[in-house]
Scaffold this active site. Structure first.
Site, PDB file in Angstrom:
ATOM      1  N   THR A  60       0.991  -1.131  -0.469  1.00  0.00           N
ATOM      2  CA  THR A  60      -0.153  -0.144   0.458  1.00  0.00           C
ATOM      3  C   THR A  60       0.942   1.486  -0.444  1.00  0.00           C
ATOM      4  O   THR A  60       2.054   1.434   0.441  1.00  0.00           O
ATOM      5  CB  THR A  60      -0.606   0.391   1.361  1.00  0.00           C
ATOM      6  OG1 THR A  60      -0.018   0.258   2.414  1.00  0.00           O
ATOM      7  CG2 THR A  60      -1.562  -1.491   1.422  1.00  0.00           C
ATOM      8  N   ASP A  61      -0.189   2.369  -0.360  1.00  0.00           N
ATOM      9  CA  ASP A  61       0.858   3.631   0.673  1.00  0.00           C
ATOM     10  C   ASP A  61       0.782   4.127   1.443  1.00  0.00           C
ATOM     11  O   ASP A  61       0.446   3.085   2.272  1.00  0.00           O
ATOM     12  CB  ASP A  61       0.329   4.358  -0.773  1.00  0.00           C
ATOM     13  CG  ASP A  61       1.317   5.833  -1.423  1.00  0.00           C
ATOM     14  OD1 ASP A  61       2.472   6.885  -0.551  1.00  0.00           O
ATOM     15  OD2 ASP A  61       1.315   6.462  -2.487  1.00  0.00           O
ATOM     16  N   TRP A  62       1.625   5.182   1.877  1.00  0.00           N
ATOM     17  CA  TRP A  62       1.754   5.641   3.175  1.00  0.00           C
ATOM     18  C   TRP A  62       0.338   5.385   3.465  1.00  0.00           C
ATOM     19  O   TRP A  62      -0.892   6.221   3.281  1.00  0.00           O
ATOM     20  CB  TRP A  62       2.210   7.212   3.512  1.00  0.00           C
ATOM     21  CG  TRP A  62       2.618   7.423   4.886  1.00  0.00           C
ATOM     22  CD1 TRP A  62       1.457   7.440   5.516  1.00  0.00           C
ATOM     23  CD2 TRP A  62       3.882   7.550   5.035  1.00  0.00           C
ATOM     24  NE1 TRP A  62       1.899   8.674   6.428  1.00  0.00           N
ATOM     25  CE2 TRP A  62       3.544   7.918   6.705  1.00  0.00           C
ATOM     26  CE3 TRP A  62       4.931   6.949   4.847  1.00  0.00           C
ATOM     27  CZ2 TRP A  62       4.188   8.716   7.009  1.00  0.00           C
ATOM     28  CZ3 TRP A  62       6.048   7.388   5.715  1.00  0.00           C
ATOM     29  CH2 TRP A  62       5.851   8.354   7.031  1.00  0.00           C
ATOM     30  N   GLU A  63      -0.613   5.141   4.703  1.00  0.00           N
ATOM     31  CA  GLU A  63      -1.388   4.990   5.655  1.00  0.00           C
ATOM     32  C   GLU A  63      -2.780   4.908   4.103  1.00  0.00           C
ATOM     33  O   GLU A  63      -3.647   4.715   5.404  1.00  0.00           O
ATOM     34  CB  GLU A  63      -1.312   6.096   6.374  1.00  0.00           C
ATOM     35  CG  GLU A  63      -0.826   6.705   7.557  1.00  0.00           C
ATOM     36  CD  GLU A  63      -1.728   6.219   8.676  1.00  0.00           C
ATOM     37  OE1 GLU A  63      -2.133   6.113   8.897  1.00  0.00           O
ATOM     38  OE2 GLU A  63      -0.046   5.543   9.280  1.00  0.00           O
ATOM     39  N   THR A  64      -2.526   3.995   3.905  1.00  0.00           N
ATOM     40  CA  THR A  64      -3.604   4.138   2.801  1.00  0.00           C
ATOM     41  C   THR A  64      -4.553   2.523   3.317  1.00  0.00           C
ATOM     42  O   THR A  64      -5.362   3.365   3.084  1.00  0.00           O
ATOM     43  CB  THR A  64      -3.091   3.257   1.454  1.00  0.00           C
ATOM     44  OG1 THR A  64      -2.243   3.708   0.695  1.00  0.00           O
ATOM     45  CG2 THR A  64      -4.768   3.218   0.464  1.00  0.00           C
TER      46      THR A  64
END
Length: 754
Positions: A289-293
């Protein structure tokens, strides 16, 4: 031998053999002669559920407040599979030793980082580098970035970014290769090959992570993270091709996007992650995932709580959770409830473990953590020389009235004006100046580059001119001093553009005019009547209308990186003949956005109706054409095109054809031309683009030299997705166009497919 003793010997031998066999079987994952997948499966079979979940947890060493997170105990408990933002051989060796020597199974950490366009040696921003059209150089700079980053212990980079975008208001357009899916696909593959090399276990390579899957470049009104609707046809024709190219090149990992497709977030979208990515594109490696997705699924409003967000994400095909730690905190509970299967977790963990085996981390986890090698590799003389070459190859000459450039020997007094002439951090761009290991004090500024090149015989003066600090006009009181210096000079070199933080992630702007009081400064300098060479430092297309009108020459330098000042000087003084060509369209103004060369044909295109007709496909107040089109770029010499030939052994749908032509350097300076081949399908069963780039040749020619250039077209060059999304070639007539840009077509021909 006494048979009684022999029997006793074998009785004792049997359990020893059994123990040996058991030991061998239990150590399959430690055997470097066994392939990665079998080793990963063996190790997986020995792991507890908690240990498995820990491998899916990607944590950050440096948090958003730029302070470090203490994670020694978490690593010891097996709760960390990968770490991002932890740099340096010394620091990472300490953490790796804990993972390898103080945990039950000794599973090493993958250290990950945003190595976007360089690690310590910063190369041009990717949009700029793409303007070189030099795929070998693009691959080479990625390889150097990998070599430097791996010396700091990094084993995976969140690059290449391959998002196609048509909106320069979106700051992240700077991180990709422009607006064209065909060319973007070639760049994606080149960067993957550069990062990963031929051996991922080498201490000079990195695993690449292609991003952001998929359609992230379709940001509503250019506002980062905003979700814009687009069709499945747009997804397949525009956004997916570069991902497919990266996958075909063997990319080791993939990052899902913040945004959504068809109302479903990309990190919880089984159609994207399973149906297309796994089943159609054949991607078998890990999805991050991307950051905090994962947490964002709650913010978007599709998940009511953390458990629901985790269930949606992992069941849809995500393998690794970046920074939210919600997998770590919720997966056990979801398994106990029967809402996530252990087999689903196993499939994700298997991909993570295989990546670690592929990277050679189990066999020699410390070979990447050598402080001596780190000092030798970072910012080496060889790396800096390649950075200089890459920067000057990326620069695009947009205007050169009366051949003002290159600077003549008769010029003895040069006034360098503008705050960006002395900026260092700004030349490294958002990722280079903020989140890489690049150091601003190591950047060569424009002013210093000019001084080094000009020598003692040329008088160089400098004036800041204005203050560039944000978008509001500041420092207008400095303009008179700049004008006074300009009046004494033979030539003005004006440095304009944007600050590093204005583009990049979350770098959205509503108006693409030059920020601050730069246009006021330009206007005052233009009134002196002195010749002006404007050098533009930026990560996105700007409205350069006024700049172009009031400057005698304009050089698009992008954010050029560590060696930027010297690279610009190489071009200005003629040590390098500019050869860059735009890979993104420059509009006349913000109101033309989105604007790109390969738009869908309409019934009222300008080539089918009178251009003055009110009902043509145009604006009433401005031309439909861009200021600078895709593929545009000038040279200090001129090139002639002639003798187009289209050769084919047959005109069948499954045959290749060769397009050849003569390309001549008609000037008296050696130069490089990027000849481009476009195709237009005259009649098709679905609406197609007015033209599509399907080939190019970057040709180096000595003054007066002519070369015969050949470009091979395959059936794929003529194919498209029909109404059922099947890739087909339909019989009929195709227009072939060869030229110096998407608008500057020099040769035309027709080809018929039976």
């Amino acid at each position: 031998m006494n048979y009684k003793n022999l029997i006793v010997f074998f009785i004792y031998l049997i359990p020893l053999v059994s123990v040996a066999q058991k030991t061998t079987q239990s150590s399959v994952y430690k055997n470097p002669k066994v392939n990665s997948e079998l080793r990963a499966k063996d190790l997986l079979s020995k792991m507890t559920l908690k240990e498995k979940i820990g491998q899916l947890n990607l944590v950050t060493y440096v948090n958003e407040n730029n302070t470090t997170n203490k994670m020694d105990d978490k690593v010891k408990r097996g709760e960390v599979g990968s770490i991002l933002k932890s740099n340096g051989a010394k620091n990472n060796l300490i953490i790796q030793k804990i993972a390898v020597e103080q945990t039950r199974l000794g599973i090493p950490i993958i250290f990950q980082e945003d190595v976007i366009h360089g690690y310590r040696t910063i190369f041009p921003v990717p949009l700029g580098e793409s303007a070189s059209w030099n795929l070998d150089r693009i691959s080479e700079t990625a390889s150097i970035a990998a070599k430097e980053a791996s010396a700091g212990g990094i084993r995976l980079t969140y690059a290449p970014m391959v998002d196609i975008s048509h909106d320069p208001r979106w700051g992240r357009i700077s991180e990709a290769a422009g607006e064209d899916p065909y060319y973007g696909s070639l760049v994606a593959a080149a960067r993957v090959r550069g990062f990963q090399g031929t051996d991922l276990t080498s201490n000079t390579s990195l695993m690449a992570c292609v991003k952001h899957y998929a359609g992230y470049g379709s940001a509503l009104a250019g506002r980062d993270y905003n979700i814009d609707g687009f069709s499945e046809r747009t997804l397949r024709e525009t956004y997916l091709p570069p991902f497919k190219a990266a996958i075909d090149a063997g990319v080791g990992s993939l990052m899902s996007a913040y945004t959504a497709y068809d109302g479903i977030p990309a990190s919880a979208n089984s159609f994207l992650l399973k149906d297309i990515l796994r089943n159609e594109l054949g991607f078998k490696n890990m999805v991050i995932t991307d950051w905090e997705t994962t947490r964002n699924l709650m913010k978007i409003g599709v998940a009511a709580n953390a458990e629901e967000a985790v269930k949606m994400s992992i069941n849809s095909g995500v393998d690794v959770d970046m920074t939210s730690e919600l997998f770590l905190k919720n997966l056990e509970k979801l398994v106990a409830k029967g809402e996530v299967k252990v087999a689903t977790i196993d499939a994700a963990v298997l991909k993570v473990l295989k990546a670690k085996f592929d990277l050679g981390l189990f066999d020699n986890p410390y070979q990447y953590l050598d402080e001596k090698r780190e000092k030798e590799v970072l910012l080496s003389k060889e790396n800096l020389e390649i950075a200089r070459k890459a920067a000057r190859e990326s620069m695009v000459l947009l205007k050169n009235k009366s051949n003002l450039l290159p600077i003549k020997n008769t010029v003895k007094n040069i006034a360098v004006i503008g705050p960006l002439a002395t900026r260092q951090k700004d030349l490294m761009a958002w990722w280079g100046g903020q989140y890489s290991q690049g150091k601003s004090e190591e950047v060569i500024t424009l002013l210093n580059g000019i001084k080094q090149r000009a020598g003692k015989d040329v008088n160089i003066t400098y004036s800041e001119g204005i203050k560039l600090d944000g978008f509001e006009p500041k420092g207008l009181e400095l303009i008179p001093e700049a004008v006074a210096q300009a009046q004494k000079a033979d030539l003005i070199i004006l440095a304009v553009g944007e600050e590093y933080w204005m583009s990049g992630e979350s770098g959205s702007i509503s108006n693409i005019t030059l920020p601050g009081a730069q246009l006021q400064l330009l206007d005052a300098l233009a009134q002196t009547g002195k010749p002006i060479v404007s050098v533009v430092f930026n990560g996105r297309p700007f409205d350069l209308n006024e700049l172009s009108q009031k400057s005698d020459a304009v050089l698009e330098a992008w954010f050029p990186g560590t060696m930027g000042g010297l690279a610009v000087a190489d071009v200005l003084f003629g040590d390098y003949n500019p050869s860059g060509k735009l890979t993104v369209t420059f509009p006349h103004n913000t109101g033309q956005i989105p604007i790109f060369y390969n738009y869908k044909r309409t019934s009222h295109d300008l080539d089918t109706v009178d251009m003055k007709h009110r009902f043509a496909n145009n604006y009433l107040d401005i031309t439909t054409k861009p200021l600078y089109e895709f593929g545009f770029g000038l040279s200090y010499t001129t090139f002639g095109y002639a003798n187009l030939k289209i050769n084919s052994s047959n005109n069948q749908q499954d045959g290749n054809i060769t397009v050849s032509f003569d390309l001549k350097n008609a000037g008296n300076i050696d130069g490089t031309e990027v000849a481009q081949l476009y195709i237009r399908d005259k009649v098709s069963s679905v609406v197609r683009n007015v033209k599509d780039l399907e080939g190019f040749a970057r040709v180096i020619l000595k003054a007066g030299e002519t070369k015969n250039v050949s470009i091979t077209l395959t059936p794929k060059s003529f194919s498209f997705l029909n109404k059922d999304f099947k890739q087909v070639v339909e019989p009929g007539e195709f227009n072939l166009m060869i030229g110096s840009s998407s608008e500057d077509i020099r040769l035309k021909g027709n080809y018929f497919i039976k």
